[in-house]
Enzyme design. Structure first.
Site, PDB file in Angstrom:
ATOM      1  N   TYR A 191      -7.986   9.426  -0.628  1.00  0.00           N
ATOM      2  CA  TYR A 191      -8.141   8.549  -1.799  1.00  0.00           C
ATOM      3  C   TYR A 191      -7.259   9.068  -2.913  1.00  0.00           C
ATOM      4  O   TYR A 191      -7.209  10.285  -3.146  1.00  0.00           O
ATOM      5  CB  TYR A 191      -9.602   8.521  -2.276  1.00  0.00           C
ATOM      6  CG  TYR A 191     -10.222   7.158  -2.074  1.00  0.00           C
ATOM      7  CD1 TYR A 191      -9.633   6.033  -2.654  1.00  0.00           C
ATOM      8  CD2 TYR A 191     -11.362   6.988  -1.305  1.00  0.00           C
ATOM      9  CE1 TYR A 191     -10.178   4.778  -2.461  1.00  0.00           C
ATOM     10  CE2 TYR A 191     -11.911   5.728  -1.108  1.00  0.00           C
ATOM     11  CZ  TYR A 191     -11.309   4.628  -1.693  1.00  0.00           C
ATOM     12  OH  TYR A 191     -11.836   3.390  -1.508  1.00  0.00           O
ATOM     13  N   THR A 249       7.942  -7.745  -1.745  1.00  0.00           N
ATOM     14  CA  THR A 249       7.314  -7.113  -0.585  1.00  0.00           C
ATOM     15  C   THR A 249       8.352  -6.164  -0.002  1.00  0.00           C
ATOM     16  O   THR A 249       9.538  -6.236  -0.337  1.00  0.00           O
ATOM     17  CB  THR A 249       6.901  -8.140   0.485  1.00  0.00           C
ATOM     18  OG1 THR A 249       8.027  -8.960   0.769  1.00  0.00           O
ATOM     19  CG2 THR A 249       5.751  -9.001   0.018  1.00  0.00           C
ATOM     20  N   LYS A 255      10.110  -7.696   4.370  1.00  0.00           N
ATOM     21  CA  LYS A 255      10.934  -8.866   4.756  1.00  0.00           C
ATOM     22  C   LYS A 255      12.381  -8.386   4.922  1.00  0.00           C
ATOM     23  O   LYS A 255      12.629  -7.533   5.766  1.00  0.00           O
ATOM     24  CB  LYS A 255      10.773  -9.964   3.706  1.00  0.00           C
ATOM     25  CG  LYS A 255       9.326 -10.482   3.605  1.00  0.00           C
ATOM     26  CD  LYS A 255       9.232 -11.689   2.693  1.00  0.00           C
ATOM     27  CE  LYS A 255       7.850 -12.311   2.704  1.00  0.00           C
ATOM     28  NZ  LYS A 255       6.940 -11.737   1.678  1.00  0.00           N
ATOM     29  N   ARG A 306       4.774  -3.129   5.873  1.00  0.00           N
ATOM     30  CA  ARG A 306       4.086  -4.216   5.165  1.00  0.00           C
ATOM     31  C   ARG A 306       3.537  -3.671   3.842  1.00  0.00           C
ATOM     32  O   ARG A 306       2.702  -2.764   3.842  1.00  0.00           O
ATOM     33  CB  ARG A 306       2.957  -4.702   6.080  1.00  0.00           C
ATOM     34  CG  ARG A 306       2.322  -5.995   5.732  1.00  0.00           C
ATOM     35  CD  ARG A 306       1.682  -6.594   6.954  1.00  0.00           C
ATOM     36  NE  ARG A 306       2.711  -7.123   7.832  1.00  0.00           N
ATOM     37  CZ  ARG A 306       3.349  -8.278   7.645  1.00  0.00           C
ATOM     38  NH1 ARG A 306       3.035  -9.057   6.628  1.00  0.00           N
ATOM     39  NH2 ARG A 306       4.281  -8.672   8.479  1.00  0.00           N
ATOM     40  N   GLU A 324      -6.646   7.075  -6.208  1.00  0.00           N
ATOM     41  CA  GLU A 324      -6.579   6.112  -7.331  1.00  0.00           C
ATOM     42  C   GLU A 324      -5.947   6.782  -8.538  1.00  0.00           C
ATOM     43  O   GLU A 324      -6.155   7.971  -8.784  1.00  0.00           O
ATOM     44  CB  GLU A 324      -7.980   5.604  -7.664  1.00  0.00           C
ATOM     45  CG  GLU A 324      -8.476   4.620  -6.621  1.00  0.00           C
ATOM     46  CD  GLU A 324      -9.881   4.128  -6.885  1.00  0.00           C
ATOM     47  OE1 GLU A 324     -10.332   4.177  -8.035  1.00  0.00           O
ATOM     48  OE2 GLU A 324     -10.525   3.699  -5.915  1.00  0.00           O
ATOM     49  N   ASP A 367      10.077 -12.748  -8.508  1.00  0.00           N
ATOM     50  CA  ASP A 367       9.491 -12.351  -7.226  1.00  0.00           C
ATOM     51  C   ASP A 367      10.620 -12.433  -6.197  1.00  0.00           C
ATOM     52  O   ASP A 367      11.009 -13.519  -5.768  1.00  0.00           O
ATOM     53  CB  ASP A 367       8.349 -13.313  -6.891  1.00  0.00           C
ATOM     54  CG  ASP A 367       7.721 -13.014  -5.532  1.00  0.00           C
ATOM     55  OD1 ASP A 367       8.318 -12.260  -4.749  1.00  0.00           O
ATOM     56  OD2 ASP A 367       6.639 -13.575  -5.256  1.00  0.00           O
TER      57      ASP A 367
HETATM   58  N1  DSN Z   1       4.096 -15.434   3.856  1.00  0.00           N
HETATM   59  C1  DSN Z   1       5.376 -15.199   3.236  1.00  0.00           C
HETATM   60  C2  DSN Z   1       6.434 -16.053   3.817  1.00  0.00           C
HETATM   61  O1  DSN Z   1       6.376 -16.302   5.012  1.00  0.00           O
HETATM   62  O2  DSN Z   1       7.348 -16.457   3.126  1.00  0.00           O
HETATM   63  C3  DSN Z   1       5.334 -15.366   1.776  1.00  0.00           C
HETATM   64  O3  DSN Z   1       4.130 -14.949   1.285  1.00  0.00           O
END
Ligand code: DSN
Length: 478
Positions: A65, A271, A274, A280, A67, A242
């Site tokens: 933990y 994120t 991607k 993730r 935090e 974003d």
């Molecule tokens: N789920 C993602 C996507 O496929 O674009 C975005 O949140």
């Protein structure tokens, strides 16, 4: 017989240890690799993280933990979590050339929530406390707190509409952001399908939002963040970007100058799994004036950080600082352009008639007379994994849709190039040209379909040939 690679040894040993406790899970982990090795992955938001990134997650860092933030924890014994978090943040700052990075968010939604609350804290809560002569929310009387709470909840956000390719977390009602903010959206031009900056400005001047959100999950073009910042400044809004979908293209210096969000926005979220090709998770990058508020993300809106995932983020960020990552990012975009060109040459209609990033939005209703749902299923039969996606002013709605979103980050990781992208376009066109809606009681079905003449089988075997030439995790043999 050749010695197994270190990766093979590590993964085999891990699966055998897991199988001793629960063979169902060990089999599912192995089964997922089998699936991913059998399909051409064109899901624009997915990728293949490196074995080093994956292995960094499977250990006892998960047991801790932590935090708080580096050096300011609510728990003792965080010495090595501090090393991990500080290293990941340092690499993120270096990679994106940004003054501050927060590496705890567990996902994109979380990163966006941290960013929204940081802006609210800086722009609404702090001035409110100053006005009321208090240092902390706990010092306020119940009546003053109620006033401040209503002020926090009464703010406005301007974001890209869902059907133009925006994201649910940019102020839409089914998401917490839409319950938190009064939201208005900007869309795209009905003729060109491109973002109309003059219209964004007109809406911003009329609506006077606290936050303007730029970024998308299904818009196949670059965004001019310099223009968005100019609009935000004109109306006194904070620009938040974003960049979840295109963070890899920012890291790889494909999007520079006016198109680099980190140069222009006060706060940027992403994120990590991607186009950035990490584990993730999420990141928040910001200018110094927002740093102290961003760092309160946990426990403000996040549960305890995931130290094992922060370790994997650091590994992936270290990989992204290598020159080979810039080459990878360039190839993602070249591959998307080749895929778009290959589809259009075969007669397909693409939203905006092309692409400038990692994704292509194929209008399957106009091009092939099927819904997105039917196209997605037929393509899966043909060994190609995609996701259906609404297109602007979609007549089939958000569930069935009229589009399929195609992205090149994953296949580019495997090493496919522009010549192979033309072959992938041929497979997609072959399957969809042979697909028709099946009859249902009330007319043609929006979900059921038929693929004529063995087109799906033919595509699946050509996909398998491509995947044999460009194998996934060649260093891992189960
Ligand atoms: N789920 C993602 C996507 O496929 O674009 C975005 O949140």
């Amino acid at each position: 017989m050749a010695e197994p690679t270190r990766e093979t040894t590590a993964v085999r040993a891990a699966l055998s240890v897991i199988a001793d406790v629960d063979p169902v899970i060990a089999d599912a982990i192995a089964g997922e690799l089998g699936n991913q090795r059998r399909q051409l992955k064109l899901i624009a938001s997915e990728n293949y993280a490196s074995p080093a990134t994956l292995l960094a997650m499977g250990n006892w860092l998960s047991d801790k933990y932590a935090e708080g933030t580096v050096g300011h924890r609510f728990y003792a014994g965080c010495e090595f979590v501090d090393v991990v978090e500080a290293r990941a943040a340092e690499l993120a700052r270096q990679l994106f050339d940004v003054p501050h990075a927060y590496v705890q968010p567990h996902s994109g939604i979380d990163a966006n929530l941290v960013a929204f609350w940081a802006v609210l804290a800086q722009r609404v809560e702090l001035p409110g406390l100053e006005r009321l002569g208090a240092k902390h929310v706990n010092d306020l009387s119940p009546a003053d707190w109620e006033k401040l709470r209503l002020e926090l909840g009464g703010q406005r956000m301007l974001g890209m509409s869902l059907d133009a390719g925006g994201h649910l977390t940019h102020g839409f009602r089914p998401n917490i952001s839409g319950k938190l903010f009064d939201q208005r959206s900007y869309g795209t031009d009905p003729e060109t399908e491109l973002l109309d900056y003059a219209e964004v400005r007109r809406l911003a001047v009329e609506f006077r939002p606290l936050v303007i959100v730029a970024g998308y999950s299904a818009y196949p073009r670059r965004l001019d963040f310099a223009a968005m910042r100019e609009i935000a400044d004109e109306v006194g809004a904070t620009l938040m970007v974003d960049m979840a979908h295109f963070a890899g293209l920012v890291a790889g210096k494909v999007f520079t100058g006016d198109f680099d969000p980190v140069r222009h926005a006060q706060i940027v979220t992403t994120t990590t799994h991607k186009s950035l090709r990490g584990p993730r998770g999420g990141l928040v990058l910001c200018q110094p004036e927002l740093a102290e508020f961003v760092d309160k993300g946990c426990p403000m809106v996040l549960g305890g950080p995931l130290p094992h995932v922060m370790a994997a983020k650091a590994v992936a960020l270290a990989e992204a600082t290598q020159p080979s990552f810039a080459d990878y990012a360039q190839r993602i975009v070249a591959n998307a352009a080749a895929l778009a060109e290959g589809l259009m040459r075969r007669g397909a209609r693409l939203v905006t008639s092309g692409t400038e990033n990692h994704l292509v939005l194929l209008d399957v209703a106009t091009s092939y007379g099927v819904t997105g749902r039917q196209a997605e299923s037929a393509l899966l039969d043909g060994g190609i994994v995609t996701n259906r996606n609404a297109i602007p002013r979609d007549a089939n709605g958000a569930w069935y849709t009229s589009g399929v979103r195609l992205g090149t980050p994953a296949l580019t990781t495997l090493g496919l190039g522009t010549a192979e992208m033309d072959e992938v376009a041929d497979l997609i066109h072959g399957v969809l040209s042979a697909t028709t809606p099946a009859a249902a009681a009330a007319g043609p079905s929006k979900a059921k379909y038929a693929v004529a003449g063995g087109a799906a089988d033919a595509s699946r075997s050509r996909a398998a040939e491509l995947l044999a030439r460009f194998p996934l995790y060649p260093q891992i043999e189960l």
